[in-house]
Design a protein around this motif. Structure first.
Motif, short mmCIF file in Angstrom:
data_model
loop_
_atom_site.label_atom_id
_atom_site.label_comp_id
_atom_site.label_asym_id
_atom_site.label_seq_id
_atom_site.Cartn_x
_atom_site.Cartn_y
_atom_site.Cartn_z
N LYS A 40 0.83 -1.20 0.00
CA LYS A 40 0.00 0.00 0.00
C LYS A 40 0.87 1.25 0.00
O LYS A 40 0.58 2.22 -0.72
CB LYS A 40 -0.93 0.01 1.22
N THR A 43 2.46 1.63 -3.56
CA THR A 43 1.49 2.02 -4.58
C THR A 43 1.01 3.45 -4.38
O THR A 43 0.96 4.25 -5.33
CB THR A 43 0.28 1.08 -4.55
N THR A 44 0.69 3.80 -3.14
CA THR A 44 0.13 5.12 -2.85
C THR A 44 1.16 6.23 -3.02
O THR A 44 0.89 7.25 -3.68
CB THR A 44 -0.44 5.15 -1.42
N LEU A 45 2.34 6.05 -2.42
CA LEU A 45 3.33 7.13 -2.47
C LEU A 45 3.94 7.31 -3.86
O LEU A 45 4.32 8.42 -4.23
CB LEU A 45 4.42 6.89 -1.43
N GLU A 47 2.33 7.27 -6.46
CA GLU A 47 1.36 8.08 -7.19
C GLU A 47 1.27 9.51 -6.64
O GLU A 47 0.99 10.44 -7.39
CB GLU A 47 -0.02 7.43 -7.12
N ARG A 48 1.49 9.68 -5.35
CA ARG A 48 1.21 10.97 -4.71
C ARG A 48 2.45 11.78 -4.34
O ARG A 48 2.33 12.98 -4.04
CB ARG A 48 0.36 10.74 -3.46
N HIS A 137 -0.86 10.03 3.63
CA HIS A 137 -1.39 9.48 2.38
C HIS A 137 -1.89 8.04 2.50
O HIS A 137 -2.77 7.63 1.74
CB HIS A 137 -0.32 9.55 1.29
N CYS A 138 -1.32 7.27 3.43
CA CYS A 138 -1.67 5.84 3.54
C CYS A 138 -2.44 5.51 4.82
O CYS A 138 -2.97 4.41 4.94
CB CYS A 138 -0.41 4.98 3.48
N LYS A 139 -2.45 6.45 5.78
CA LYS A 139 -3.11 6.23 7.07
C LYS A 139 -2.48 5.07 7.84
O LYS A 139 -3.15 4.38 8.62
CB LYS A 139 -4.61 6.00 6.90
N ASP A 172 -2.89 -0.10 9.77
CA ASP A 172 -3.63 0.74 8.82
C ASP A 172 -4.81 1.32 9.58
O ASP A 172 -5.80 0.64 9.84
CB ASP A 172 -4.09 -0.10 7.63
N SER A 174 -7.03 3.28 8.79
CA SER A 174 -8.25 3.54 8.02
C SER A 174 -9.25 2.40 8.13
O SER A 174 -10.40 2.54 7.71
CB SER A 174 -7.92 3.78 6.55
#
Length: 306
Positions: A40, A43-45, A47-48, A137-139, A172, A174
């Motif tokens: 996660k 993938t997330t970082l 992109e962001r 960004h990922c929580k 996580d 979230s």
């Protein structure tokens, strides 16, 4: 064919983590699966986070649970398979763990390889920026900031950067099902927050990890930066900061509250003993005036940077 010689050594490109991690028997209930968390993050970082942000974060290459063949079938390597047929008393039954291997792209070294205080400040800054980006960004909350989980990653030009590793205690935040769970007590004793050490029902937050980083800065500043200035670990036993790793949780909580209770207490118990020279065993800071923590020593001027 890859030729390796003394003049052309093999340079490792990845590092493999082999671990027996705490887990839930049902995979979908396993909120501490480090492989899922690292995927996660990647993938997330990716992109962001823009390249110009210059944030170094852990990058997983591949990972999975170890398995082996037994009686013609596939068996996952975990404590259930290891202890199959063994009966335990209810009060000594081992926690369920799974055997995982993770391949990571960056290779870091321990903090004692730092060459200067300036490099240490850079590493701390990098790790805090990475930690904040991962949570924002990922929580994902790391929950185990320690001297083992903050590494020095050297770029091709030799510049030291900070690398945050080991997300096997991370969560996580979230996930909705976490809201009904009582917070776990996780971490490494000298660096655990007071809230964490107290095993309270108060939810762990980013502030707990920030508090852990503060303890890590104090610990490394006392131990010494770089091999040439590093105290022996046994020498810390003569200093108040040793109370952060000795005794039970309650004793460590009392010590940290006392040491950070007032400015004078912090100076007397902690910053007075920050090291800029390798200790021979006797703490030379004890010979200084209690009200002069840094004196005129330019080597200790960096204390004010924190």
């Amino acid at each position: 064919m890859l030729t390796v010689t003394d003049t052309s050594p093999l340079v490792p490109a990845v590092v493999i983590k082999d671990a027996w991690a705490f887990a839930e028997r049902l995979a979908h209930e396993d909120v501490r699966n480090e492989i899922k968390l690292l995927n996660k993050i990647k993938t997330t970082l990716s992109e962001r986070i823009a390249p110009e942000d210059d944030i170094i974060y852990p990058e997983i290459v591949v990972g999975g649970q170890v398995w082996f063949t037994q009686n013609g079938g596939k068996t996952h390597d975990n404590t259930d398979s290891m202890y199959r047929g063994v009966e335990f008393a209810s009060d000594v039954k081992p926690h369920f763990r799974v055997h995982r291997r993770i391949v990571m792209a960056q290779i870091g070294k321990r903090l004692h390889t730092l060459n200067s205080v300036d490099e240490f400040i850079t590493v701390v800054g990098d790790v805090m920026r990475c930690h904040n980006a991962i949570f924002q960004h990922c929580k994902i909350l790391h929950r185990d900031i320690s001297d083992n989980n903050v590494l020095v990653f050297r770029q091709a030009d030799g510049v030291a950067r900070g690398l945050l590793i080991d997300f096997d205690c991370a969560l996580d935040t979230s996930l909705e099902r976490l809201e009904a769970q009582r917070p776990e007590m996780t971490g490494t004793l000298p660096f655990m927050s007071i809230n964490n050490l107290s095993d309270s029902s108060v939810t762990r937050t980013v502030l707990d990890d920030h508090e852990s980083m503060l303890y890590l800065v104090c610990w490394l500043a006392t131990l010494g930066i770089g091999d040439s200035e590093r105290r022996e670990s046994k020498d810390l036993e003569k200093l108040p900061i040793a109370e952060w790793r000795n005794g039970g949780q309650s004793a460590i909580v009392r010590a940290k509250r006392d040491h950070f209770g007032t400015d004078d207490s912090l100076l007397t118990n902690i910053t007075k003993h920050f090291s800029s020279k390798k200790s021979s065993g006797d703490d030379k800071a004890d010979d200084t005036d209690d009200n002069d923590t840094n004196g005129d020593d330019p080597d200790k001027a960096w204390l004010t940077d924190f």
